[in-house]
Design a protein around this motif. Structure first.
Motif, PDB file in Angstrom:
ATOM      1  N   LEU A   1       0.779  -1.014   0.045  1.00 51.95           N
ATOM      2  CA  LEU A   1       0.096  -0.074  -0.008  1.00 51.95           C
ATOM      3  C   LEU A   1       0.737   1.332  -0.202  1.00 51.95           C
ATOM      4  CD1 LEU A   1      -2.843  -0.932   2.547  1.00 51.95           C
ATOM      5  CD2 LEU A   1      -2.937  -1.065   0.098  1.00 51.95           C
ATOM      6  N   LYS A   2       2.196   1.384   0.481  1.00 54.45           N
ATOM      7  CA  LYS A   2       2.864   2.391   0.468  1.00 54.45           C
ATOM      8  C   LYS A   2       2.337   3.392   1.076  1.00 54.45           C
ATOM      9  CE  LYS A   2       5.466   1.057  -3.983  1.00 54.45           C
ATOM     10  NZ  LYS A   2       4.821  -0.187  -4.281  1.00 54.45           N
ATOM     11  N   ILE A   3       2.112   3.328   2.442  1.00 54.98           N
ATOM     12  CA  ILE A   3       1.544   4.615   3.221  1.00 54.98           C
ATOM     13  C   ILE A   3       2.466   4.984   4.243  1.00 54.98           C
ATOM     14  CG2 ILE A   3       0.080   5.073   5.355  1.00 54.98           C
ATOM     15  CD1 ILE A   3      -1.612   2.288   4.533  1.00 54.98           C
ATOM     16  N   SER A   4       2.934   6.214   3.510  1.00 52.47           N
ATOM     17  CA  SER A   4       4.186   6.875   3.808  1.00 52.47           C
ATOM     18  C   SER A   4       4.179   7.279   5.396  1.00 52.47           C
ATOM     19  CB  SER A   4       4.219   8.291   3.096  1.00 52.47           C
ATOM     20  OG  SER A   4       3.199   8.962   3.471  1.00 52.47           O
ATOM     21  N   CYS A   5       3.271   7.528   6.109  1.00 52.95           N
ATOM     22  CA  CYS A   5       3.135   7.639   7.512  1.00 52.95           C
ATOM     23  C   CYS A   5       3.356   6.566   8.251  1.00 52.95           C
ATOM     24  CB  CYS A   5       1.764   8.292   7.769  1.00 52.95           C
ATOM     25  SG  CYS A   5       0.541   7.160   7.844  1.00 52.95           S
ATOM     26  N   LEU A   6       3.462   5.475   7.708  1.00 52.19           N
ATOM     27  CA  LEU A   6       3.757   4.152   8.454  1.00 52.19           C
ATOM     28  C   LEU A   6       5.045   3.339   7.936  1.00 52.19           C
ATOM     29  CD1 LEU A   6       0.233   2.330   8.628  1.00 52.19           C
ATOM     30  CD2 LEU A   6       1.173   3.879  10.229  1.00 52.19           C
ATOM     31  N   ASP A   7       5.900   4.195   7.669  1.00 55.40           N
ATOM     32  CA  ASP A   7       7.132   3.837   7.025  1.00 55.40           C
ATOM     33  C   ASP A   7       8.119   3.061   8.291  1.00 55.40           C
ATOM     34  OD1 ASP A   7       6.694   4.204   4.427  1.00 55.40           O
ATOM     35  OD2 ASP A   7       7.841   6.029   4.342  1.00 55.40           O
ATOM     36  N   ALA A   8       7.806   3.563   9.394  1.00 47.54           N
ATOM     37  CA  ALA A   8       8.428   3.367  10.519  1.00 47.54           C
ATOM     38  C   ALA A   8       8.006   1.874  11.068  1.00 47.54           C
ATOM     39  CB  ALA A   8       8.537   4.422  11.531  1.00 47.54           C
ATOM     40  N   GLU A   9       6.632   1.835  10.956  1.00 46.56           N
ATOM     41  CA  GLU A   9       5.864   0.579  11.376  1.00 46.56           C
ATOM     42  C   GLU A   9       6.312  -0.231  10.216  1.00 46.56           C
ATOM     43  OE1 GLU A   9       4.709   3.481  11.600  1.00 46.56           O
ATOM     44  OE2 GLU A   9       4.221   3.829  13.753  1.00 46.56           O
ATOM     45  N   ARG A  10       6.374  -0.212   8.957  1.00 43.62           N
ATOM     46  CA  ARG A  10       6.760  -1.043   8.133  1.00 43.62           C
ATOM     47  C   ARG A  10       8.109  -1.876   8.509  1.00 43.62           C
ATOM     48  NH1 ARG A  10       9.760  -0.919   3.773  1.00 43.62           N
ATOM     49  NH2 ARG A  10       9.782   1.356   3.954  1.00 43.62           N
ATOM     50  N   ARG A  11       9.010  -0.757   8.876  1.00 43.01           N
ATOM     51  CA  ARG A  11      10.446  -1.414   8.836  1.00 43.01           C
ATOM     52  C   ARG A  11      10.604  -2.119  10.394  1.00 43.01           C
ATOM     53  NH1 ARG A  11      11.579   3.944   7.117  1.00 43.01           N
ATOM     54  NH2 ARG A  11      11.675   4.462   9.185  1.00 43.01           N
ATOM     55  N   GLU A  12       9.573  -1.891  11.129  1.00 41.25           N
ATOM     56  CA  GLU A  12       9.659  -2.582  12.423  1.00 41.25           C
ATOM     57  C   GLU A  12       8.891  -3.758  12.341  1.00 41.25           C
ATOM     58  OE1 GLU A  12       7.533  -2.052  17.027  1.00 41.25           O
ATOM     59  OE2 GLU A  12       7.443  -0.425  15.538  1.00 41.25           O
ATOM     60  N   ALA A  13       7.845  -3.821  11.480  1.00 42.55           N
ATOM     61  CA  ALA A  13       7.118  -5.163  11.199  1.00 42.55           C
ATOM     62  C   ALA A  13       7.938  -6.123  10.562  1.00 42.55           C
ATOM     63  CB  ALA A  13       5.890  -4.972  10.296  1.00 42.55           C
ATOM     64  N   LYS A  14       8.893  -5.716   9.777  1.00 43.24           N
ATOM     65  CA  LYS A  14       9.880  -6.513   9.046  1.00 43.24           C
ATOM     66  C   LYS A  14      10.855  -6.897   9.882  1.00 43.24           C
ATOM     67  CE  LYS A  14      13.272  -6.498   5.036  1.00 43.24           C
ATOM     68  NZ  LYS A  14      13.971  -5.773   4.156  1.00 43.24           N
ATOM     69  N   GLN A  15      11.446  -6.122  10.724  1.00 44.65           N
ATOM     70  CA  GLN A  15      12.569  -6.578  11.968  1.00 44.65           C
ATOM     71  C   GLN A  15      11.792  -7.650  12.639  1.00 44.65           C
ATOM     72  OE1 GLN A  15      15.491  -5.521  11.704  1.00 44.65           O
ATOM     73  NE2 GLN A  15      15.750  -7.162  13.471  1.00 44.65           N
ATOM     74  N   LYS A  16      10.619  -7.457  13.189  1.00 44.76           N
ATOM     75  CA  LYS A  16      10.099  -8.562  13.986  1.00 44.76           C
ATOM     76  C   LYS A  16       9.537  -9.749  13.297  1.00 44.76           C
ATOM     77  CE  LYS A  16       7.315  -5.178  17.093  1.00 44.76           C
ATOM     78  NZ  LYS A  16       7.943  -5.773  18.294  1.00 44.76           N
ATOM     79  N   TYR A  17       9.202  -9.829  12.010  1.00 46.16           N
ATOM     80  CA  TYR A  17       9.163 -10.923  11.309  1.00 46.16           C
ATOM     81  C   TYR A  17      10.464 -11.808  11.304  1.00 46.16           C
ATOM     82  CZ  TYR A  17       9.544 -13.245   6.979  1.00 46.16           C
ATOM     83  OH  TYR A  17       9.903 -14.334   5.877  1.00 46.16           O
ATOM     84  N   THR A  18      11.519 -10.919  10.769  1.00 48.92           N
ATOM     85  CA  THR A  18      12.809 -11.621  10.516  1.00 48.92           C
ATOM     86  C   THR A  18      13.306 -12.283  11.961  1.00 48.92           C
ATOM     87  OG1 THR A  18      13.315 -10.126   8.938  1.00 48.92           O
ATOM     88  CG2 THR A  18      14.938 -11.319   9.711  1.00 48.92           C
ATOM     89  N   ASP A  19      13.161 -11.425  13.006  1.00 50.79           N
ATOM     90  CA  ASP A  19      13.511 -11.885  14.364  1.00 50.79           C
ATOM     91  C   ASP A  19      12.858 -13.117  14.724  1.00 50.79           C
ATOM     92  OD1 ASP A  19      15.179  -9.771  14.351  1.00 50.79           O
ATOM     93  OD2 ASP A  19      14.136  -8.694  15.687  1.00 50.79           O
TER      94      ASP A  19
END
Length: 870
Positions: free
Chosen positions: A719-737
């Motif tokens: 969806l490329k929601i710019s205001c949630l870029d930080a949450e997108r990176r956090e979700a990726k980190q949590k998924y990877t961890d």
């Protein structure tokens, strides 16, 4: 002193066109003696300027120079210190006091006397002389120096008269004839005396010889005097004759002046009469138009407008002083007042009838417009009434009470008309909104509330249950639609509000959006057209700043009364839309924000802008309530203890919400509200995913976290929601961890005994044993290593991996398709452990030739074949 005066006159004052009249040798009192000269001078050109000049010898002593100059008019006081005793000190008061000591008292007195004489002759403002003897001030200049200053000219003040050029030449030529003039002054003097006596004698003889001519001259003078007497007699007779003519001319002039005054008065009287005739007379045609003019035809209205303007000019004419006392003026003003009152009453009655008549015509098309979800257009009414705009302005300027009464009548009439139209319009809109639920095409379940309860609630939202006659069947159809199954948990986030079980789809929401937009699009031109008409018809468009604010307030009050039902009906419609589907608040927020923005651009203080702004607050409150409801539902999610968790319902719900919101809020003015809601929702999603993962008994926590945060990351990336870029990176980190954590924990130690063996080896090395000496320890010798390796042939390893694959397959859900990702990560982890074992064998058992029972290639084949078999 005479030689000094001569030198100063020649070197300093003559080049400046000045004459030296007085001089005194002085020094400053109380200081070391430094002599200088104070000089009193006058200019040779007029106007004469009198100055006091301080002259001092140069440092080399070979010439004099001016050091300071004061104007005598600036001198205020002369203080001689003592009038009875000889005292060389004296003070001069200019802008400050100058204290001097003269070389002698005689020089001081002579200089003060000169100053006094100059003051008496040339200055209007007299200087004050203090401690100066009266004899000194009254003293006359010696007879050899001409008359006193008071009666003579400035030469009287001269003690030295410079020779002219001619005089100098005569003296030089005379002295040249007498060579002894310089060597023997006495002989030269005697010669001059003898020559003077000769000249005096010659003069006497010449006078005596001219006696006859003198007598003749005296006789001529006597004759001239007699002739003058004769001429004076004739002039006297002429003067008497002219005096008679003068008296006659004075009488003629007086008569002409009286005639001129009479003509002027007659002209002024004519001007006054002409003024009254021009400005205080109303034509018969205008009077007839005011009393009998047709107010229903365009020509009659135009005639009445012209007549009313002419009458207003006559009433407002600025009379000159005294006009109001004339009987004719009083009669005309009474006539004008009577015409004004009669025409005002006639105009008011006619406009009242026009309002009523136009209202009946407008009401006839009400039902037709309401059925089509359109509001009747009042342009014909406005067009007809605007013909009377100038007459309304006249009424406003002449009969304010009638004007205000007519305004109230119009507002009362229009408020009733608009109330009927708007209520019918909104009832149809509500029925159409509620009718959108009929189109779910068999997917609907029976609503939990009874039909009668829904009908009653819908009618209460409409504001009047009695006005839903004929539309009940449409509402009843809303309740008979049903479906045989509920939606999956993935869409439970959308099932909110009192009608959450209605399971509305995108088509329903799109139709609702169109209906809501149609409602706002119909209201906006209606309000703007009415406001524009009110401003023009009631003449509330003046451009003066204070009047402009007052007129805007008046227009707003009239609009509030005329459209008093719009805000209530809009709030009722919004409440119904929110009950049908809470997600409708997204559509309403976007549409309402756009219309508020448009209205504010037209006129920020208009009724439409204010009303829509108030309604926007309600819509925003519903939007916030929708977001809060979703967060609350996340917190209330319960998971089954017997089945695996998979992708949580509110995670997929957030995905659907975001997809819908991005579609709705594309290029919207209130994007900021959505961004704030996104942040609240995503933080709630994160928190509740972790909460559910911690409570899960069937599915491992890492699997719940891994799958759901992978889904969130995929959604935000897509969806490329710019205001949630930080949450997108956090979700990726949590998924990877959590993927790594799950792989490590699930894979564990597939070669358990071998793992324990090498853990012991690493422990010995950590204790300080050299790596190549570890094989000498009994528990870790080569024989023990071979024994452990033989327990893990390739067949057993493949069997263990197959069991691991089945275990992972049970943990993971099908929706996210992460099985192959996890399996590939486990393969990488297994290979990492294998390489670690080989590295330890190479370092601790060098040259032993010991190897594992299977190779990395074997492992790759095991993982590949297991994945393909399942």
């Amino acid at each position: 002193m005479t030689a000094i005066k001569h030198a100063l006159q020649r070197d300093i004052f003559t080049p400046n066109d000045e004459r030296l009249l007085g001089i005194v040798n002085v020094c400053k009192a109380g200081k070391k003696k430094k002599n200088c000269f104070l000089c009193a001078t006058v200019t040779t050109e007029r106007p004469v300027q009198v100055k006091v000049v301080k002259v001092k010898k140069s440092d080399k002593g070979d010439f004099y120079k001016r050091q300071q100059t004061w104007e005598l008019r600036d001198l205020t006081e002369v203080d001689a210190k003592d009038a009875s005793k000889e005292n060389p000190e004296f003070d001069l008061y200019f802008e400050k006091v100058y204290r001097w000591v003269a070389s002698s008292t005689a020089e001081k007195n002579s200089f003060i006397s000169c100053i006094w004489k100059l003051n008496q002759r040339y200055l209007r403002k007299k200087v004050e002389f203090v401690n100066v003897s009266s004899q000194l001030l009254e003293e006359s200049v010696p007879s050899g120096e001409s008359q006193s200053v008071a009666g003579g000219d400035e030469d009287a003040l001269d003690e030295y008269q410079e020779l002219s050029t001619r005089e100098e030449q005569d003296i030089e030529s005379m002295m040249e004839t007498c060579e002894y003039a310089i060597s023997n002054a006495e002989a030269f003097t005697e010669q001059l005396s003898r020559e003077l006596q000769v000249l005096d004698g010659a003069n006497i003889q010449s006078i005596m010889a001219s006696e006859k001519q003198v007598n003749i001259l005296m006789q001529l003078l006597d004759e001239a005097l007699a002739e003058v007497d004769t001429i004076e007699g004739k002039l006297s007779s002429y003067e008497e004759m002219l005096q008679s003519v003068k008296d006659q001319m004075d009488q003629i002039s007086q008569s002409n002046r009286l005639i001129q005054i009479s003509n002027t008065n007659n002209g002024k009287l004519l001007d006054e009469i002409q003024f009254l005739v021009n400005y205080m007379d109303l034509s018969k045609g205008h009077i007839r138009a005011l009393l009998e003019g047709d107010l229903s035809s365009p020509k009659g209205i135009e005639a009445c407008i012209n007549a009313s303007e002419a009458l207003l000019q006559c009433i407002n004419v600025a009379l000159r002083p005294g006009h109001d006392k004339l009987t004719a003026v009083k009669q005309q003003r009474e006539l004008f007042s009577e015409l004004r009152d009669k025409f005002a009453r006639r105009l008011t009655n006619h406009l009242n009838n026009v309002f009523i008549h136009q209202g009946h015509d407008q009401s006839s098309t009400l039902s037709q417009h309401a059925a089509e979800l359109t509001l009747p257009k009042h342009n014909p009414l406005h067009r007809d009434l605007l013909r009377y705009a100038k007459l309304m302005e006249w009424l406003k300027n002449t009969q304010r009470e009638m004007y205000e009464g007519l305004s109230r009548t119009y507002v009362d009439y229009m408020s009733r008309l608009y109330e009927r139209e708007i209520k019918e319009f909104f009832e149809v809109a509500k029925i159409k909104m509620a009718g959108t639920t009929k189109e779910a095409k068999g997917k609907f379940a029976t609503l939990p509330r009874k039909e009668s309860a829904l009908k009653q609630e819908t009618e209460s939202l409409h504001g009047s249950s009695g006005k839903l006659t004929g539309s009940t069947s449409s509402l009843n159809k809303l309740n008979v639609q049903g479906s045989n199954s509920r939606r999956s948990q993935s869409s439970s986030l959308l099932d909110m509000g009192n009608m959450s079980a209605s399971d509305l789809d995108v088509a329903d929401r799109t139709k609702f959006d169109k209906i809501f937009e149609q409602v706002l699009s119909e209201l906006e031109p209606l309000c703007l057209a009415e406001q524009d008409f009110i401003s023009k018809f009631f003449k509330l468009q003046q451009h003066v700043l204070t009047s402009q604010f007052q007129n805007k307030d008046t227009v707003r009050l009239m609009m509030n009364k005329i459209f008093q039902s719009i805000e209530t009906e809009l709030n009722s419609l919004i409440a119904l839309g929110d009950k049908i589907d809470s997600f409708n608040s997204l559509y309403m927020l976007v549409k309402m924000s756009h219309h508020v923005w448009t209205a504010e651009n037209v006129d920020p203080a208009s009724y439409l802008s204010t009303t829509l702004g108030n309604v926007l607050v309600t819509v925003k409150r519903n939007f916030d309530k929708c977001i809060s409801g979703q967060i609350r539902q996340m917190e209330e999610v319960k998971i089954s203890k017997k089945s695996k968790v998979g992708i949580l319902s509110f995670v997929t719900g957030f995905e659907e919400f975001a997809e819908l919101a991005e579609t709705i809020f594309r290029n919207a003015e209130r994007r900021g509200d959505l961004d704030k809601a996104y942040v609240k929702l995503i933080r709630a999603v994160f928190m509740n995913v972790e909460k559910v993962a911690s409570e899960s008994q069937k599915t491992p926590r890492d699997v719940v976290m891994m799958e759901n945060f992978h889904h969130i990351f995929s959604t935000l990336s897509r969806l490329k929601i710019s205001c949630l870029d930080a949450e997108r990176r956090e979700a990726k980190q949590k998924y990877t961890d959590h993927l790594q954590s799950y792989v490590i924990n699930s894979l564990g130690q597939p070669l358990e005994k071998l793992n324990h063996f090498f853990e012991g080896v690493e422990a010995r090395v950590a204790q300080g044993v050299r790596e190549e000496e570890v094989s000498y320890h009994l528990a870790f010798n080569k024989q023990e290593l071979r024994k452990v390796i033989k327990e893990y042939p390739g067949k057993e390893v493949k069997k263990g991996l197959d069991n691991l694959y089945k275990k992972v397959d049970k943990h993971l859900c099908e929706e996210e398709s992460l099985l192959q990702v996890v399996w590939h990560s486990m393969q990488d982890e297994f290979i990492r452990q294998y390489k670690h074992f080989e590295d330890l064998i190479g370092r601790c058992y060098p040259g032993s030739g010991i190897t594992m029972e299977f190779t990395i290639q074997d492992m790759l084949e095991y993982f590949s074949s297991i994945a393909q078999s399942h």
